[in-house]
Design an enzyme around this catalytic site. Structure first.
Site, PDB file in Angstrom:
ATOM      1  N   TRP A  94      -9.377  10.393  16.527  1.00 38.05           N
ATOM      2  CA  TRP A  94      -6.866  10.516  16.171  1.00 38.05           C
ATOM      3  C   TRP A  94      -6.771  11.748  15.350  1.00 38.05           C
ATOM      4  CZ3 TRP A  94      -5.247   9.532  11.563  1.00 38.05           C
ATOM      5  CH2 TRP A  94      -5.843   8.940  10.192  1.00 38.05           C
ATOM      6  N   GLY A 109      -4.114  15.193  17.545  1.00 36.17           N
ATOM      7  CA  GLY A 109      -3.857  14.046  18.354  1.00 36.17           C
ATOM      8  C   GLY A 109      -5.256  13.549  19.200  1.00 36.17           C
ATOM      9  N   GLU A 151       0.810  -0.706  -0.641  1.00 36.22           N
ATOM     10  CA  GLU A 151       0.012   0.005   0.370  1.00 36.22           C
ATOM     11  C   GLU A 151       0.458   1.389   0.053  1.00 36.22           C
ATOM     12  OE1 GLU A 151      -3.633   0.033   2.347  1.00 36.22           O
ATOM     13  OE2 GLU A 151      -3.617   2.269   3.180  1.00 36.22           O
ATOM     14  N   GLU A 159      -2.734  10.521   2.924  1.00 40.67           N
ATOM     15  CA  GLU A 159      -3.951  10.650   3.887  1.00 40.67           C
ATOM     16  C   GLU A 159      -4.133  12.148   4.210  1.00 40.67           C
ATOM     17  OE1 GLU A 159      -4.233   7.943   6.897  1.00 40.67           O
ATOM     18  OE2 GLU A 159      -4.685   6.544   5.499  1.00 40.67           O
ATOM     19  N   GLU A 204       6.037   5.990   8.451  1.00 43.46           N
ATOM     20  CA  GLU A 204       4.714   7.454   8.616  1.00 43.46           C
ATOM     21  C   GLU A 204       5.705   8.176   8.394  1.00 43.46           C
ATOM     22  OE1 GLU A 204       4.115   5.156  10.915  1.00 43.46           O
ATOM     23  OE2 GLU A 204       2.456   4.115  11.066  1.00 43.46           O
ATOM     24  N   ASP A 208       0.424   5.195   0.596  1.00 38.48           N
ATOM     25  CA  ASP A 208      -0.963   6.333   1.611  1.00 38.48           C
ATOM     26  C   ASP A 208      -0.740   7.565   0.889  1.00 38.48           C
ATOM     27  OD1 ASP A 208      -2.289   4.094   2.553  1.00 38.48           O
ATOM     28  OD2 ASP A 208      -1.350   3.934   4.016  1.00 38.48           O
ATOM     29  N   HIS A 229       0.001  12.956   5.663  1.00 38.99           N
ATOM     30  CA  HIS A 229       0.353  12.163   6.600  1.00 38.99           C
ATOM     31  C   HIS A 229       0.566  11.101   5.245  1.00 38.99           C
ATOM     32  CE1 HIS A 229      -0.382   8.757   9.585  1.00 38.99           C
ATOM     33  NE2 HIS A 229      -0.567   7.919   8.622  1.00 38.99           N
ATOM     34  N   THR A 230       1.873  10.183   5.410  1.00 40.23           N
ATOM     35  CA  THR A 230       1.967   8.913   4.231  1.00 40.23           C
ATOM     36  C   THR A 230       2.608   7.604   5.157  1.00 40.23           C
ATOM     37  OG1 THR A 230       4.294   9.806   4.359  1.00 40.23           O
ATOM     38  CG2 THR A 230       3.046  10.857   2.699  1.00 40.23           C
ATOM     39  N   ASN A 231       2.482   6.528   4.723  1.00 40.55           N
ATOM     40  CA  ASN A 231       2.356   5.567   4.871  1.00 40.55           C
ATOM     41  C   ASN A 231       3.177   4.668   3.545  1.00 40.55           C
ATOM     42  OD1 ASN A 231       3.243   3.683   7.150  1.00 40.55           O
ATOM     43  ND2 ASN A 231       1.762   3.770   7.695  1.00 40.55           N
TER      44      ASN A 231
HETATM   45  C1  LIG Z   1      -3.489  21.511  13.211  1.00 41.43           C
HETATM   46  O1  LIG Z   1      -3.152  22.446  13.742  1.00 41.43           O
HETATM   47  C2  LIG Z   1      -2.678  22.378  14.346  1.00 41.43           C
HETATM   48  C3  LIG Z   1      -2.393  24.270  15.600  1.00 41.43           C
HETATM   49  O2  LIG Z   1      -1.710  24.744  14.224  1.00 41.43           O
HETATM   50  C4  LIG Z   1      -0.997  21.392  14.892  1.00 41.43           C
HETATM   51  O3  LIG Z   1      -0.367  21.063  15.714  1.00 41.43           O
HETATM   52  C5  LIG Z   1      -1.737  20.074  14.306  1.00 41.43           C
HETATM   53  O4  LIG Z   1      -0.373  19.668  13.777  1.00 41.43           O
HETATM   54  C6  LIG Z   1      -2.322  20.169  12.766  1.00 41.43           C
HETATM   55  N1  LIG Z   1      -3.065  19.121  11.726  1.00 41.43           N
HETATM   56  C7  LIG Z   1      -3.704  18.769  12.355  1.00 41.43           C
HETATM   57  C8  LIG Z   1      -4.184  17.258  11.734  1.00 41.43           C
HETATM   58  O5  LIG Z   1      -3.899  18.519  13.596  1.00 41.43           O
END
Ligand SMILES: *[C@@H]1O[C@H](CO)[C@@H](O)[C@H](O)[C@H]1NC(C)=O
Length: 289
Positions: free
Chosen positions: A198, A202, A106, A110, A135, A108, A123-125
C-alpha cells in the site's frame, strides 16, 4: 551596570536550565542509554559510540527500536535521514505509542518511500483511546534523504504539536468531548519495514529488492519529558514549568502552520466528507487545524 545585569541574567538562565534538565530527565543523544533495538535480527545497529542508529531492511526482514523509558508528556525530538534512491515500498516510522492495544494512544509519523526522484509522503495519524482515523499527509519542502532533519512531537496536557525543523505541520488540541491522550504513558518507537502492498502510489509500485538493503539513519534523540515509573509520571518541580509544558502555537507558528497546510498538505481527514457521510469527526468542526 549592563554587564552586571547580563551576567546575572545568564547565571540565572544557567541555573534554570540545569534545574530543568535534572528534573525532566532530558536525555540528549546517546542511543545506548535511551533505546533498545528490539527486532530485526542485527539489522538495527547503534554505531558511532551511540551517536547514530541505523535501521536496515532486506527481503527477509526490517528492523526497529523502542525507548527504554515511557513518558507522559514531553518534547521529543529525533533527526532522521531517510532511505535514499528508490525507496518505493519502504516505510520508515517514528512514533509514540502506549501499550494497551484496545484503548491505546498513538502519535504517528510514517515516511512512505517512492521511486527515485519522486517525493516521499509524510503520513501522520493520532489515536486516542484506541481510535485513529485521523490521517493527515504531507509533502516535505526538502529532500529528506539528502540530510538529517528534525522531527518533533510536543505533547503536553493542552496540545500535541508535530513539527518539522521547528515548523509546525499538525496540531491536535485537547478539547471538550474528544478523547485526548493524557493518562497513559507512551514509548518512542522507530522502524523500517516493507509495506509494498500500500505504501507507494497506493501499492502500484512494489519494492525493488535489487536495491536492498535499504537503510534509514536516526540521530540526536532528545526526550525532554516526564518519565513514567512505578505507575506514576515523575514530572516534578521545574518540569511542570518547563517551556514545552504549556506551549501553544504563537501567532508566528500559526502562520507557518497555515503555510504548510496550504502548500504541503496532500490529505486531510477533516476535509474528507465522502469518508464521513454522517458528519466529520468532532475535532474537525471545532478547530480549523
Ligand atoms: C510518489 O510519487 C507519486 C508521483 O509523483 C506521487 O503521486 C505519490 O504521492 C508519491 N508518494 C507516494 C508515497 O506514493
Amino acid at each position: 551596570m549592563a554587564y552586571a545585569n547580563i551576567s546575572l541574567f545568564s547565571t540565572f538562565v544557567t541555573i534554570l536550565l540545569v534545574a530543568i534538565s535534572i528534573d525532566s530527565a532530558s536525555s540528549a543523544g546517546n542511543f545506548y542509554q535511551n533505546v533498545d533495538v528490539t527486532w530485526g535480527d542485527g539489522r538495527g545497529k547503534i554505531v558511532n559510540n551511540g551517536q547514530l542508529l541505523t535501521l536496515s531492511l532486506d527481503k527477509t526482514s526490517g528492523s526497529g527500536f523502542q525507548s527504554k523509558r515511557e513518558y507522559l508528556f514531553g518534547k521529543i525530538d529525533m533527526q532522521l535521514k531517510l532511505v535514499p534512491g528508490n525507496s518505493a515500498g519502504t516505510v520508515t516510522t517514528y512514533y509514540l505509542s502506549s501499550p494497551k492495544v484496545a484503548t491505546h494512544d498513538e502519535i504517528d509519523l510514517e515516511f512512505l518511500g517512492n521511486v527515485t526522484g519522486q517525493p516521499y509522503t509524510l503520513h501522520t495519524n493520532i489515536f486516542t483511546q484506541g481510535k485513529g482515523e485521523r490521517e493527515q499527509q504531507f509533502r516535505l519542502w526538502f529532500d529528506p534523504t539528502a540530510d538529517f532533519h528534525t522531527y518533533s512531537i510536543l505533547w503536553n496536557p493542552r496540545s500535541i504539536i508535530i513539527s518539522v525543523d521547528g515548523t509546525p505541520i499538525r496540531v491536535f488540541k485537547n478539547m471538550k468531548g474528544v478523547p485526548y491522550p493524557n493518562n497513559q504513558p507512551m514509548r518512542v518507537y522507530g522502524s523500517l519495514w516493507d509495506a509494498q502492498d500500500w505504501a507507494t502510489q497506493g501499492g502500484r509500485v512494489k519494492t525493488d529488492w535489487s536495491n536492498a538493503p535499504f537503510i534509514a539513519t536516526f540521530k540526536n534523540f532528545n526526550a525532554d519529558a516526564c518519565v513514567w515509573a512505578k505507575g506514576r509520571s515523575s514530572c516534578r518541580g521545574s518540569t511542570r514549568t518547563a517551556p514545552w509544558m504549556n506551549q501553544q502555537l504563537d501567532a508566528t507558528s500559526q502562520r507557518r502552520l497555515r503555510w504548510v497546510q496550504k502548500n504541503y498538505m496532500i490529505y486531510n481527514y477533516c476535509t474528507d466528507y465522502q469518508r464521513f457521510p454522517q458528519g466529520l469527526p468532532k475535532e474537525c468542526t471545532v478547530s480549523k487545524f
